[in-house]
Design a protein around this motif. Sequence first.
Motif, PDB file in Angstrom:
ATOM      1  N   LEU A 395       0.860  -1.185   0.000  1.00  0.00           N
ATOM      2  CA  LEU A 395       0.000   0.000   0.000  1.00  0.00           C
ATOM      3  C   LEU A 395       0.896   1.234   0.000  1.00  0.00           C
ATOM      4  CD1 LEU A 395      -2.977  -0.586   2.479  1.00  0.00           C
ATOM      5  CD2 LEU A 395      -2.994  -0.581  -0.005  1.00  0.00           C
ATOM      6  N   HIS A 396       0.402   2.304  -0.639  1.00  0.00           N
ATOM      7  CA  HIS A 396       1.259   3.465  -0.892  1.00  0.00           C
ATOM      8  C   HIS A 396       0.462   4.751  -0.704  1.00  0.00           C
ATOM      9  CE1 HIS A 396       2.889   6.437  -3.930  1.00  0.00           C
ATOM     10  NE2 HIS A 396       3.929   6.238  -3.156  1.00  0.00           N
ATOM     11  N   CYS A 397       1.126   5.755  -0.107  1.00  0.00           N
ATOM     12  CA  CYS A 397       0.543   7.094   0.015  1.00  0.00           C
ATOM     13  C   CYS A 397       1.224   8.008  -0.992  1.00  0.00           C
ATOM     14  CB  CYS A 397       0.721   7.632   1.434  1.00  0.00           C
ATOM     15  SG  CYS A 397       0.206   9.349   1.626  1.00  0.00           S
ATOM     16  N   GLY A 401       4.683   9.505   0.360  1.00  0.00           N
ATOM     17  CA  GLY A 401       5.541   8.414  -0.050  1.00  0.00           C
ATOM     18  C   GLY A 401       5.568   7.230   0.895  1.00  0.00           C
ATOM     19  N   TRP A 402       4.717   7.242   1.953  1.00  0.00           N
ATOM     20  CA  TRP A 402       4.674   6.094   2.875  1.00  0.00           C
ATOM     21  C   TRP A 402       4.311   4.810   2.135  1.00  0.00           C
ATOM     22  CZ3 TRP A 402       0.425   2.959   3.858  1.00  0.00           C
ATOM     23  CH2 TRP A 402       0.559   2.035   4.910  1.00  0.00           C
ATOM     24  N   LYS A 403       4.952   3.727   2.545  1.00  0.00           N
ATOM     25  CA  LYS A 403       4.599   2.402   2.023  1.00  0.00           C
ATOM     26  C   LYS A 403       4.444   1.438   3.192  1.00  0.00           C
ATOM     27  CE  LYS A 403       6.799   2.888  -2.505  1.00  0.00           C
ATOM     28  NZ  LYS A 403       7.850   2.387  -3.434  1.00  0.00           N
ATOM     29  N   SER A 404       3.678   0.359   2.951  1.00  0.00           N
ATOM     30  CA  SER A 404       3.334  -0.558   4.041  1.00  0.00           C
ATOM     31  C   SER A 404       4.483  -1.524   4.324  1.00  0.00           C
ATOM     32  CB  SER A 404       2.062  -1.338   3.690  1.00  0.00           C
ATOM     33  OG  SER A 404       2.221  -2.025   2.454  1.00  0.00           O
ATOM     34  N   GLY A 405       5.589  -0.998   4.816  1.00  0.00           N
ATOM     35  CA  GLY A 405       6.724  -1.826   5.183  1.00  0.00           C
ATOM     36  C   GLY A 405       6.460  -2.584   6.473  1.00  0.00           C
ATOM     37  N   CYS A 406       7.173  -3.669   6.657  1.00  0.00           N
ATOM     38  CA  CYS A 406       7.074  -4.424   7.896  1.00  0.00           C
ATOM     39  C   CYS A 406       8.057  -3.834   8.906  1.00  0.00           C
ATOM     40  CB  CYS A 406       7.390  -5.903   7.654  1.00  0.00           C
ATOM     41  SG  CYS A 406       7.412  -6.892   9.170  1.00  0.00           S
ATOM     42  N   PRO A 438      -0.474   6.478   7.974  1.00  0.00           N
ATOM     43  CA  PRO A 438       0.038   6.622   9.341  1.00  0.00           C
ATOM     44  C   PRO A 438       0.998   7.802   9.505  1.00  0.00           C
ATOM     45  CG  PRO A 438       0.211   4.343   8.605  1.00  0.00           C
ATOM     46  CD  PRO A 438      -0.131   5.159   7.404  1.00  0.00           C
ATOM     47  N   ASP A 439       1.602   8.270   8.411  1.00  0.00           N
ATOM     48  CA  ASP A 439       2.589   9.339   8.522  1.00  0.00           C
ATOM     49  C   ASP A 439       1.982  10.725   8.344  1.00  0.00           C
ATOM     50  OD1 ASP A 439       4.443   7.424   8.967  1.00  0.00           O
ATOM     51  OD2 ASP A 439       5.520   7.671   7.066  1.00  0.00           O
ATOM     52  N   CYS A 440       1.082  10.877   7.335  1.00  0.00           N
ATOM     53  CA  CYS A 440       0.582  12.229   7.040  1.00  0.00           C
ATOM     54  C   CYS A 440      -0.931  12.358   7.184  1.00  0.00           C
ATOM     55  CB  CYS A 440       1.009  12.656   5.640  1.00  0.00           C
ATOM     56  SG  CYS A 440       0.157  11.768   4.300  1.00  0.00           S
ATOM     57  N   GLY A 441      -1.648  11.266   7.404  1.00  0.00           N
ATOM     58  CA  GLY A 441      -3.094  11.347   7.586  1.00  0.00           C
ATOM     59  C   GLY A 441      -3.891  11.372   6.297  1.00  0.00           C
ATOM     60  N   ASN A 442      -3.245  11.262   5.148  1.00  0.00           N
ATOM     61  CA  ASN A 442      -3.944  11.251   3.873  1.00  0.00           C
ATOM     62  C   ASN A 442      -4.895  10.050   3.797  1.00  0.00           C
ATOM     63  OD1 ASN A 442      -4.669  11.493   1.160  1.00  0.00           O
ATOM     64  ND2 ASN A 442      -2.847  10.398   0.471  1.00  0.00           N
TER      65      ASN A 442
END
Length: 697
Positions: A395-397, A401-406, A438-442
Motif C-alpha cells: 500500500l502506498h501514500c 511516499g509512505w509504504k506498508s513496510g514491515c 500513518p505518517d501524514c493522515g492522507n
Amino acid sequence: MALSDLTLSVAVEAPQHSGLAGALHYSSPQDLPPGTLLRVPLGKRDLLGIVWHGSASDGTPPDGTQLRPVGALLDCLPPMAPAWLALVDFAASYYQRGVGELALAVLPPELRKLDPPGLAKRVARLLKKLDATPLPPTAPVQRPQLGPEQQAALAAFRTAFAQAGATPRPAPLLLHGVTGSGKTEVYLHAAEDALAAGRQALVLVPEINLTPQLEARFAARFPQHRLVSLHSGLTPVQRLRHWLLAHLGRADIVLGTRMGVFAPLPRLGLIVVDEEHDPSYKQQEGARYSARDLAVYRGHLERVPVILGSATPSLETWQHALPGPRQRYQRLPLAERVGGGALPRVRLFDMGVLPRTNGQSPVLAPMVVDSLRQRIAAGEQSLVFLNRRGYAPVLHCADCGWKSGCPHCSAWRVFHKGERTLRCHHCGFTERVPRACPDCGNLDIAPLGRGTEKLEEQLAELLPGARIARLDADTARGKGQLEARLAAVHAGDVDVLVGTQMVTKGHDFRRITLVVAVNPDSALFASDFRAPERLFALLMQAAGRAGRDAAQAGASEMWVQTWHPQHPLYAALKTHDFAAFAASQLAEREAAGLPPFSHLALLRAESRDVAVAQAWLEAAAALAAGLPGGDGVTVYPPVPPAVSKVAGIERLQMLVEAPSRARLQQLLVHWMPALHGLRSRHKGLARWAIDVDPLAI
C-alpha cells in the motif's frame, strides 16, 4: 557403570549449537543391534534415541567419565535397517549436521513422545485393525494402452529392475517426458512390477497439493495393495500410523513429499521422484538436505532402480544424462503427448506497445481478453497464472511516499483486501489496514502492483458472468479447501482458474485449453543464477496444463505477457525446446564456473546487530584459509540476502565455492567444528547455519 555393562553408541537429538555432531555413549547391561529404538536420558530430559553403528563394546569409558544407563527399549518395533542408518549417516555428514539431530528429526514427532507401553498399545491396535479389515480381492483394472515411447521406457526400467540386486550402483533413470506424455502411467507400471515381486514402492512428489491426485491414481490402480502418504499436512497421529505401516512392511506404496525419502521400508524395490527439478525437494530449515539427491543415493545403497521424472529436468540431472564419458543417468525420452495431442501454441505479447492509464498498463492485453472470452463461449476452461498472492504487494501514500513496510523485516507487508489486513509473508506480522496514512493522515492510500486476489477481481470485471476461482496459499489454507477447489475445476464448474505456481505443475486439468502468464519477467534479470532455469521450468509446466485432452489439444495455446519478447528464454519456450535452453544455460555456467561445474556452500549468520554477524563471518573466512582443503576454495565476502532482515534479526551470507565436491567436503569437515568454537567468541550472534548445494543465492 557396572564392570559387566557394555558401552552403547546412541544417536539423540542434540541441538546444533551444542556442537555434538556424533552419537553419544551410554551404558547398557545387554548388547543391542544398531537401529534399536530406546529411551535415554540427556540432561534432565528423557529422549528417544537410536542405537548407532558399533553400538556395543567391552571396555571402560574415558577417565573420569561416568556413563548414564540407557532407559527402556521400544521393543515392539524392529530395529531401523542398516541401509536406513547408512542413509542418515551420509546425509548428516554431507550436509554437515549432527547425526542424532537428523536421525530423530525425520521420525514422526508422536513417536518421539511415546514411552514403550504407550507405543506398544498403538502398534497392537493398528495391527488388530489391519487384520480385521482385509484388502479387497484382486480384480481386473482398466489400464490405458502404452505408446511406443512409454513401452521403451518401461522396458528399460524392467532391465534395471532385473539387474538391480547384482549391480553395485544402478544408474538412475531420467524419464524426460513433455507435459501430458504419460509419465505417471510409466510410474504405475513400474510400481506394478515392484509389487508383483513382493517389494515396496516409494513415490516422491514436491508439494502436498500434488499428493491427493497422485494418491487417487495409485489407489485406483492398486486397490488390493495398501497405500499410505507421508507429508507435513497429516496430523501427528496420522503421520505416526502411516510411518508404522511403512516400517512394519504393511504398506506396499508410500507416497510422500521430501520427508518421505527417509521412510523406513524393509522391502524397498523402487524409488520414483516426480517433478525432480522442483526446488521444493530442498529442505530450507534445519538440515538443508535435497530429497532428490538423497533418493539417488538411497537407490545406490539399496540397489534399487530410481526413476527421476520431469519435463524440465534440473540442469544437474540433465548434465548427468548427456551422452559421453561422464554420463551417469540413463535418459528415457517421452517426446509425444498421450493420444498424439499437440503441445499448446505459445504466443508472446509485448506489453510495451499498450498505452498506459495513470502510469499503469492494463491487467491483460485486449487479444488475451478476447482469447479468454472465446474459451468461455466454447465451454472450455482457462488458467491465468500470476506468481504473487494477496491483493497487492504494497500500500502506498502518494502525498508523503509512505509504504506498508514491515517494522520487523526488510520487506513490504502485502495487502489482503478480503481480510482487510496488511500481512508480512516473512514473519507473519499482521495488522488491520489503516483508514489513513500513518505518517501524514492522507485518506487516499492505494495499492501498488497486483496479486492473485486483485487479478481475480479484475477478471470478474473484464469477464462478466464468468465463473472465476482462485487457488493460492491463502485460499487453500483450511482443511479440505484445496481438494474442494480442485474438484470444482475437474467437474467443469470453473471457467477461469487464477492461481500461483501451485496450480502450474502436476495437475491433470482435462478441460483447460488456454494458459495466460501474467508478468513473469521479474526472474529474467535476477541476481540468482538459477532464476532463468526456475522461470523456464515454471512456464513450461504452466503451458503443460493446456490441451491435455487430445481432442482439444490442437486448439490449445499459451499467452505470455512480457516486456522482453526478444529474450532467448522466450524463444526456447515458443518451441518447447528444453534441450536448446539447457545447452545455452550449461554453456553460460561452464564459462562462469557455476554449478554443476563447481560446488557451493552458503554460510549464513544472524544477529540483531549486523556488525556482529559481519565480524563472525569475516573471522570464519579467515579460519577457513588455514584449514585443510582451504587452498583452492574461494570464500567470497559476506553480503545481505534479498530480504536482509526477518523478525528483527539481521541476516548475512557468505558464499564458498570449490572446484570439486571432494575439495568442498574436505574443507567443511574441518571448518564446522572450528565454527562451533568461534561462536563463543562473538557474543550476540543469534544463530548460524551452513547450506551445502544451496538453491537460492
